[in-house]
Scaffold this active site. Structure first.
Site, short mmCIF file in Angstrom:
data_model
loop_
_atom_site.label_atom_id
_atom_site.label_comp_id
_atom_site.label_asym_id
_atom_site.label_seq_id
_atom_site.Cartn_x
_atom_site.Cartn_y
_atom_site.Cartn_z
N THR A 1 -0.48 -1.43 6.60
CA THR A 1 -1.58 -1.36 7.56
C THR A 1 -1.08 -1.68 8.97
OG1 THR A 1 -3.18 -1.95 5.86
CG2 THR A 1 -3.83 -2.36 8.15
N ASN B 1 -2.68 8.58 -1.25
CA ASN B 1 -2.89 7.45 -2.15
C ASN B 1 -3.94 7.69 -3.22
OD1 ASN B 1 -4.18 7.30 0.55
ND2 ASN B 1 -5.45 5.75 -0.46
N GLN C 1 3.08 5.36 0.07
CA GLN C 1 2.98 5.73 -1.35
C GLN C 1 4.19 6.52 -1.85
OE1 GLN C 1 0.87 4.73 -3.59
NE2 GLN C 1 -0.79 3.85 -2.38
N SER D 1 5.65 -0.21 2.74
CA SER D 1 5.01 -1.46 2.33
C SER D 1 5.59 -1.92 1.00
CB SER D 1 3.51 -1.24 2.20
OG SER D 1 2.90 -2.38 1.66
N HIS E 1 4.71 -4.04 -1.38
CA HIS E 1 3.98 -4.29 -2.64
C HIS E 1 3.71 -3.03 -3.45
CE1 HIS E 1 -0.38 -3.27 -1.74
NE2 HIS E 1 0.06 -3.34 -0.50
N THR F 1 7.03 -15.22 13.92
CA THR F 1 8.13 -15.70 13.10
C THR F 1 8.26 -14.82 11.86
OG1 THR F 1 7.77 -17.94 13.87
CG2 THR F 1 9.03 -17.71 11.82
N CYS G 1 -8.83 -0.07 -1.62
CA CYS G 1 -9.57 -0.58 -0.47
C CYS G 1 -10.99 -0.04 -0.41
CB CYS G 1 -8.88 -0.26 0.85
SG CYS G 1 -7.31 0.47 0.69
C1 LIG Z 1 -1.09 5.55 2.00
C2 LIG Z 1 -1.27 4.11 2.34
N1 LIG Z 1 -1.06 3.70 3.60
C3 LIG Z 1 -1.19 2.42 3.96
C4 LIG Z 1 -1.57 1.45 3.05
C5 LIG Z 1 -1.72 0.03 3.50
O1 LIG Z 1 -0.63 -0.75 3.09
P1 LIG Z 1 -0.77 -2.34 2.99
O2 LIG Z 1 -1.56 -2.61 1.74
O3 LIG Z 1 0.66 -2.82 2.88
O4 LIG Z 1 -1.43 -2.82 4.21
C6 LIG Z 1 -1.81 1.82 1.72
C7 LIG Z 1 -2.27 0.83 0.73
O5 LIG Z 1 -2.95 1.13 -0.21
C8 LIG Z 1 -1.65 3.19 1.35
O6 LIG Z 1 -1.88 3.60 0.12
#
Ligand SMILES: Cc1ncc(COP(=O)(O)O)c(C=O)c1O
Length: 386
Positions: free
Chosen positions: A70, A149, A178, A198, A200, A236, A325
């Site tokens: 994000t 996603n 993704q 990202s 995770h 930091t 989300c």
């Molecule tokens: C295509 C896409 N972009 C951005 C994000 C956001 O990533 P983060 O959860 O690390 O903020 C996601 C999370 O689901 C995603 O699927």
């Protein structure tokens, strides 16, 4: 429990947990500090930068750590839009972006920028012709995701990058959250200027990610303060997260059969389900080149997504409706609507997303339980509608 919601997030790999806890306990210095503990932390950060850069085939100095996808998307889009506004105030994106791109664009529109949202076809893909038509003298940025996603559709980022190379004043941002770690991305072959990742989503910790910014591109920092990350992203550094993300990147190398296995299992599940359950709508592209094999999105018109997700959870299968989300909203998915699905189809979709630990047996069980649950729910609906 069979976890098939890896597009929402992945379990953290035990070796990543090991690295994160070790760094938290032992290498707790601030990487900006001059003393030994600080230097140790800085070394870890720079090694992580090299690991990520190697994976993307870019220079470590082009990697900037953020708090996740994000933030990377916000920084890329707002950072470029604000920095280049004297050159032009037109941005181009798609109708199917993640909210961390789409909503930033909406916000910029309210502040006076003009944004073109490219339409997609029934598979969720943009057309190069539409993109080229949208370009104006005012255009400064194109932001298009790699893998969607919700439905897994792969956008033709290589062709887009090559086409945009004819427009040197326009920067190209790719949300690769993704795809990174699963699909190959070579920044020397694909002309991309900014790219978000990202941790995770590939067995790393939550709350850590990175933005690749091609050398010599300037953008407006969105967080100011101590001047970390070459002044682009103050704060930091999250050293345990960064070290954990690097470990997770290295672990992606150990999955050479992942895509091939997923493709096989995806095909088998879809064949079995479409044979035994009617009606089913497949959302996304089933070809290996056009759709990420680790995302399956199906609609069962008449059966509500939420009901299906809960019924499957009772059988021990964890999947999701839409993306994590937006799964708590009642509204039909924007992505599916843009792909031409009607409300009923969009409100009855589930996403099954595979991860590195997924097995053939789990996918078989998922297919069987899905057939069982949908059939039962359809019978209940029939009785109710009599
Ligand atoms: C295509 C896409 N972009 C951005 C994000 C956001 O990533 P983060 O959860 O690390 O903020 C996601 C999370 O689901 C995603 O699927």
């Amino acid at each position: 429990m069979i976890y098939l919601d890896h597009s929402a997030t992945t379990p953290v790999h035990p070796e990543v947990v090991g690295v994160v806890t070790d760094v938290m306990q032992n290498i707790y210095g601030n990487p900006s500090s001059l003393h030994g503990l600080g230097v140790k932390a800085e070394r870890l950060v720079e090694e992580a930068r090299r690991v990520i850069a190697r994976k993307l085939n870019c220079s470590p100095t082009e990697i900037y750590f953020t708090s996740g996808g994000t933030e990377a998307n916000n920084l890329a889009i707002r950072g470029v839009a604000e920095k280049l506004q004297s050159r032009g105030r037109h941005l181009i994106t798609t109708q199917v972006e993640h909210p961390s791109v789409y909503d930033v664009m909406k916000q910029l529109e309210q502040k006076g920028w003009r944004v073109t949202y490219l339409p997609v076809d029934r598979d969720g893909r943009v057309s190069l012709a539409d993109l080229e038509k949208a370009i104006t003298k005012e255009s400064v940025l194109v932001s298009i995701m790699h893998v969607n996603n919700e439905v897994g559709t792969i956008q033709p980022i290589e062709q887009i990058g090559r086409m945009l190379a004819n427009y040197p004043k326009i920067l190209f941002h790719v949300d690769a959250v993704q795809s990174f770690g699963k699909l190959p991305i070579d920044l020397q072959k694909t002309p991309i200027d900014l790219l978000s990742i990202s941790a995770h989503k590939f067995q790393g910790p939550k709350g850590i990610g990175a933005l690749y910014i091609r050398k010599n591109i300037q953008l407006m920092p969105q967080l100011v303060g101590g001047g970390q990350e070459q002044g682009i992203r103050s704060g930091t550094l999250n050293v345990p997260g960064i070290a954990g993300m690097a470990k997770a990147v290295l672990l992606t190398e150990k999955q050479p059969h992942f895509l091939r296995d997923c493709q096989k299992w995806k095909k088998a599940l879809i064949e079995k389900v479409t044979e035994r359950v009617k009606p089913v709508v497949i959302n996304g592209d089933l070809s290996l080149e056009g759709g990420a094999p680790y995302v399956i999105n199906l609609s069962f018109p008449g059966v509500k997504s939420e009901v299906l997700v809960h019924a499957l959870e009772e059988k021990g299968i964890i999947v999701s409706s839409k993306s994590a989300c937006s799964s708590k909203t009642e509204k039909p998915s924007r992505v599916l609507k843009e792909m031409g699905r009607n409300d009923q189809e969009a409100l009855s979709s589930i996403r099954i997303s595979l991860g590195y630990q997924t097995t053939a047996a789990e996918m078989e069980q998922c297919a069987d339980k899905l057939i069982e649950v949908v059939t039962k729910l359809q019978q209940v609906m029939k009785v109710r509608s009599r």
